[in-house]
Design a protein around this motif. Structure first.
Motif, short mmCIF file in Angstrom:
data_model
loop_
_atom_site.label_atom_id
_atom_site.label_comp_id
_atom_site.label_asym_id
_atom_site.label_seq_id
_atom_site.Cartn_x
_atom_site.Cartn_y
_atom_site.Cartn_z
N ASP A 134 -16.18 -17.52 76.40
CA ASP A 134 -16.06 -17.18 74.53
C ASP A 134 -17.31 -17.21 73.34
O ASP A 134 -17.81 -18.44 73.17
N SER B 84 -11.34 -3.42 73.32
CA SER B 84 -11.66 -4.05 74.75
C SER B 84 -12.34 -2.36 75.44
O SER B 84 -12.24 -1.76 74.86
N CYS C 283 -12.50 -8.19 72.03
CA CYS C 283 -13.34 -8.10 70.66
C CYS C 283 -11.86 -8.05 69.57
O CYS C 283 -11.28 -7.10 69.89
N TYR D 129 -8.65 0.73 71.56
CA TYR D 129 -8.84 -0.26 70.54
C TYR D 129 -7.40 0.44 69.47
O TYR D 129 -6.81 0.41 70.13
N GLU E 91 -11.71 -8.27 65.21
CA GLU E 91 -12.32 -8.44 64.48
C GLU E 91 -11.76 -7.73 62.85
O GLU E 91 -10.99 -6.85 63.14
N ILE F 70 -18.49 -11.08 65.98
CA ILE F 70 -19.63 -9.64 66.41
C ILE F 70 -20.48 -8.74 65.13
O ILE F 70 -21.16 -8.21 64.81
N THR G 253 -15.20 -12.77 75.51
CA THR G 253 -14.19 -12.21 74.47
C THR G 253 -14.54 -12.55 73.07
O THR G 253 -16.21 -13.51 73.41
N ILE G 254 -15.01 -12.72 71.87
CA ILE G 254 -15.60 -12.49 70.76
C ILE G 254 -14.62 -12.32 69.52
O ILE G 254 -14.02 -10.94 69.74
N PHE H 59 -14.15 -6.27 78.44
CA PHE H 59 -14.79 -7.23 77.20
C PHE H 59 -13.78 -7.23 75.73
O PHE H 59 -12.95 -6.12 75.89
N LEU I 50 -23.29 -6.33 72.38
CA LEU I 50 -23.53 -5.56 73.24
C LEU I 50 -23.54 -4.88 74.64
O LEU I 50 -22.47 -5.13 75.60
#
Length: 246
Positions: free
Chosen positions: A68, A242, A163, A230, A165, A138, A133-134, A161, A148
């Motif tokens: 994470d 993702s 994300c 997305y 955001e 980002i 995960t983020i 992956f 990335l």
């Protein structure tokens, strides 16, 4: 304003890359203690729903190795840990990590590993994790393509992956209202609650500068991920991106 090899955006200002890293560090050092309270106030508590949705989409499983990134205060890691996954929480900012470690201790969560790491130059070996995960991190990275690429490197084959955001809403009318709220009111809330209007002004500016959903998806693909998708939330005000390493 367009990023160049010599400058990157810090909100609406162009600065040298190392200067952005320093300034972002100062922002999060300033807001760390009040970060979660401010998230509640700025999103009317909706960030909790978004994070729950994000972790459900991730579908963590017991025994999985999950990194994470930018997860200092632990919000995502605490949710993932319920699955029995082995979670490493990484953040470039030690002040954010301190908050997360304190919160974990209060919750009695002892299974998490905490690491001070730069997303652009991770110290982990290749293929160390099953998922990366983020969440809401980002856009604060100085070199997003480098981050990335590192995410791709540390994932094993079949790794995923994810994300979460802020992005740009496509709902007519809502975008204008949201812009007005964020530009005018959020810095005032930051001043009143955290004693820091400037840091929250930067955070809003960083959202405005972040690529739109299709453009960010293209960046994820350029890093080597496949089956990139997305999913917009609130018309794209927030989005889950993702991709898979295959």
């Amino acid at each position: 304003m367009i990023d160049t090899p010599d400058t990157v955006s810090f909100g609406y200002t162009q600065v040298a890359p190392q200067e952005k890293t320093r300034r972002v560090g100062e922002v999060f050092a300033s807001v760390a203690k009040r970060y979660d309270i401010m998230n509640d106030l700025m999103s009317a508590g909706m960030h909790r729903v978004w994070k729950d949705d994000f972790v459900r989409a991730l579908k963590p499983r017991a025994g999985e190795r999950i990194l994470d990134m930018a997860g200092g205060t632990g919000d995502i890691a605490f949710r993932i840990a319920r699955s029995g996954a082995d979670v490493t929480v990484a953040d470039i900012n030690p002040h954010m990590l301190e908050v997360g470690i304190e919160r974990a201790a209060k919750k009695g969560i002892t299974s998490l590993v905490w690491r001070e790491e730069n997303a652009e130059t991770l110290s982990f070996p290749d293929r160390s994790f099953d998922a990366y995960t983020i969440a809401f991190g980002i856009r604060n990275v100085t070199d997003i393509p480098a981050a990335l690429s590192e995410a791709h490197r540390v994932l094993g084959f079949g790794g995923r992956f994810f994300c979460l955001e802020f992005s740009t809403t496509e709902w007519p009318g809502f975008g204008e209202a949201y812009d007005l709220y964020s530009e005018k009111l959020v810095p005032r809330i930051g001043k009143a609650v955290a004693g820091d209007a400037d840091s929250y002004r930067y955070l809003i500016e960083s959202i405005r500068r972040f690529p739109r959903m299709p453009d960010f998806a293209a960046m994820i693909e350029a890093a080597g991920f496949r089956n990139v998708k997305y999913r917009p939330i609130l018309g794209g005000a927030v989005a889950i991106h993702s991709g898979w390493k295959v």
